[in-house]
Design an enzyme around this catalytic site. Structure first.
Site, short mmCIF file in Angstrom:
data_model
loop_
_atom_site.label_atom_id
_atom_site.label_comp_id
_atom_site.label_asym_id
_atom_site.label_seq_id
_atom_site.Cartn_x
_atom_site.Cartn_y
_atom_site.Cartn_z
N ASN A 161 -12.80 -15.14 -7.34
CA ASN A 161 -14.05 -15.80 -6.95
C ASN A 161 -14.25 -15.88 -5.44
O ASN A 161 -15.37 -15.88 -4.96
CB ASN A 161 -14.15 -17.19 -7.59
CG ASN A 161 -12.99 -18.08 -7.26
OD1 ASN A 161 -11.86 -17.63 -7.04
ND2 ASN A 161 -13.24 -19.38 -7.21
N GLY A 237 -5.60 -19.95 -9.85
CA GLY A 237 -6.10 -19.39 -11.10
C GLY A 237 -6.13 -20.44 -12.19
O GLY A 237 -6.27 -21.63 -11.93
N SER A 238 -5.98 -19.99 -13.42
CA SER A 238 -6.14 -20.87 -14.57
C SER A 238 -4.91 -21.74 -14.79
O SER A 238 -3.79 -21.35 -14.45
CB SER A 238 -6.39 -20.04 -15.82
OG SER A 238 -5.22 -19.33 -16.20
N GLU A 257 -3.00 -23.91 -7.40
CA GLU A 257 -4.36 -24.44 -7.34
C GLU A 257 -5.03 -23.97 -8.62
O GLU A 257 -5.32 -22.78 -8.78
CB GLU A 257 -5.08 -23.95 -6.09
CG GLU A 257 -6.29 -24.79 -5.72
CD GLU A 257 -7.54 -24.37 -6.47
OE1 GLU A 257 -7.88 -25.07 -7.46
OE2 GLU A 257 -8.15 -23.38 -6.09
N LEU A 258 -5.28 -24.89 -9.55
CA LEU A 258 -5.65 -24.51 -10.90
C LEU A 258 -7.08 -24.92 -11.23
O LEU A 258 -7.97 -24.75 -10.42
CB LEU A 258 -4.63 -25.11 -11.88
CG LEU A 258 -3.16 -24.79 -11.55
CD1 LEU A 258 -2.21 -25.47 -12.51
CD2 LEU A 258 -2.92 -23.29 -11.52
N CYS A 291 -13.89 -23.16 -7.80
CA CYS A 291 -12.96 -24.14 -8.37
C CYS A 291 -13.50 -25.56 -8.31
O CYS A 291 -13.20 -26.38 -9.17
CB CYS A 291 -11.61 -24.07 -7.65
SG CYS A 291 -10.78 -22.48 -7.85
#
Length: 483
Positions: A161, A237-238, A257-258, A291
């Protein structure tokens, strides 16, 4: 069309290992999310080539680790300068590979230039502190201090992103701190990562310090995470992938960083006309694939109807279409599967008491800006991460109720509140269970030097150059016995 973007079209893109372009045993086509056209053939690294990249990074540790701080800073300053010269190329690459509207791609490039400038500055500020040993009876006659040393090889796994700036948030502080990097970019957005690797090479970064390995996560990502020579994993990511990485990483440092479903509270005293543009940006920039995209709004009942009416009117005016059109605000999601997922969520919403005020449909392959009201907190559009131009607006009777609903989430990255009451703002800042509280702005606010990260399933550790450098260095204590 710019030179590099034109070169990227329909030609092979190699791995970048030890300062050299390396062939892979197989290549996969990269398609535009918007037009579906093939824009490049991307190298698919196997486990052996990934290990080769790790070896190169491991051997380069001594080179960058012993390099004086001012020289690392100079390299980062040159990267910022070169990127500024080629900003239009970089923005077009981002837009072509991710369908990010060019206005937002240009803003990402500008932010990335700043990120590398911050990294250059931070390279000169890495230091420890003296310890007052004689404060303890057993410390008389001793002096001591701490130093911060590079951690070594860093495995960086980045998302689609913000394919240039989120790479910068990992590579910039890593180089500033004297580390080496093996970078696996998202499969849909490898071109911008390969582009910045060329920039770093031109800026004089020693071979092996930055290696870019493209390919499937199950092959490349696992090889990076499991290799003993890699000292740290930094991943964006996820949550599911982040949790898997944490399990496989063992004693490696991890910064994760989710996910998020960021929320905004709007108090009754707020002038709605003054916040609509910010709410539109927070909810719909980059198709909501941010995010900290604004996904949930809790508006006080006294201004709820006014907000819904004006927010909906503004959303309907957004232009959808070709991401390379400078007037486009909304374009295609990163993959058709993402659009299909959201359409399933819309069907669940229609079967509930919630109302889809606008959007909820695909038009020419683009998901329209979608605003939903009256959504139960258990609906997917409320409790999961949409990562799309979808916003739920619900009415609340008190700030306490709003805070309770914001906190009723598995995520906790950032939240925002608009209020003119200082006590209300203070209450929200204390009670919201998130990594960052943004007062009188949307939760989508971020500048690149601030500490950034979350709690709960939003991750661990912090990004933001100074804070990332702390994560990417080890503290060493030195004690001198003078007796």
């Amino acid at each position: 069309m710019s030179r590099l973007a034109n070169q990227a079209k329909s030609i092979k893109q190699f791995l970048f290992i030890n300062g050299t372009k390396i062939e892979a045993p197989a290549y996969a086509p990269l398609y535009s999310p918007y037009s579906g056209e093939e824009i490049a053939q991307i190298a698919m690294a196997d486990r052996h080539l990934t290990k080769q990249a790790i070896t190169a990074a491991y051997h380069a540790c001594k080179v960058i680790g012993k390099m004086p701080a001012y020289q690392r800073a100079e390299i980062l300053e040159r990267v910022a300068a070169l990127l500024k010269e080629r900003a239009d190329e970089a923005a077009e690459i981002i837009s072509r590979e991710s369908a990010k509207p060019i206005m937002f791609a240009q803003a990402e490039v500008a932010r990335t230039i700043e990120t590398y400038k911050f990294s250059a500055e931070e390279a000169k500020r890495i230091h420890g502190e003296t310890i007052p040993f004689d404060a303890a009876a057993g410390g008389a006659g001793r002096i001591g201090y701490t130093v911060r040393e590079p951690i070594g090889v860093i495995g960086a796994i980045t998302p689609f992103n913000f394919p240039l700036n989120l790479v910068a948030h990992k590579v910039g502080p890593a180089v500033a701190a004297g580390n080496t990097i093996v970078l696996k970019p998202a499969s849909q957005t490898p071109l911008s990562a390969l582009f910045i690797a060329e920039i770093f090479a031109e800026a004089g970064l020693p071979a092996g310090v930055l290696n870019v390995v493209t390919g499937p996560g199950g092959t490349v990502g696992d090889a990076i995470v499991e290799d003993e020579r890699v000292s740290m994993i930094t991943f964006t990511g996820s949550p599911s992938v982040g949790i898997s990485i944490r399990k496989k990483a063992g004693l490696k440092k991890t910064t994760l960083e989710l996910g998020s479903n960021s929320a905004l509270i709007i108090d009754k005293s707020v002038k709605i006309d003054e916040i609509i543009d910010r709410c539109i940006m927070g909810a719909f920039s980059n198709q909501g694939q941010v995010c900290i995209s604004l996904q949930r709004v809790y508006a006080h009942r006294e201004i709820y109807e006014e907000f819904v009416e004006k927010f909906t009117k503004a959303a309907k005016q957004l232009k959808a279409g070709d991401p390379l059109d400078p007037e486009t605000y909304i374009s295609a999601l990163i993959a058709k599967g993402e659009a299909d997922r959201l359409l399933e969520w819309m069907e669940e919403t229609k079967a509930s008491d919630a109302q889809i005020i606008t959007g909820g449909k695909l038009k020419n392959g683009i998901l329209e800006p979608t605003i939903i009201t009256g959504a139960d907190r258990k609906l997917k559009v409320s409790c999961q991460e949409a990562f799309a131009p979808v916003v739920v607006v619900n009415q609340i009777d008190s700030i306490e109720e709003a805070v309770e609903q914001v906190n009723d989430s598995r995520y906790g990255l950032q939240a925002g509140i608009y209020t003119n009451d200082i006590k209300t703002a203070l209450y929200a800042s204390q009670e919201l269970q998130v990594g960052g509280v943004i007062i009188n702005d949307v939760p989508t606010y971020r500048v690149d030097q601030m500490p950034y990260g979350g709690v709960k399933e939003s991750g661990t550790g912090r990004e933001g150059i100074k804070y990332a450098v702390e994560e990417m260095t080890e503290m060493k204590l030195v004690v001198w016995n003078q007796s």
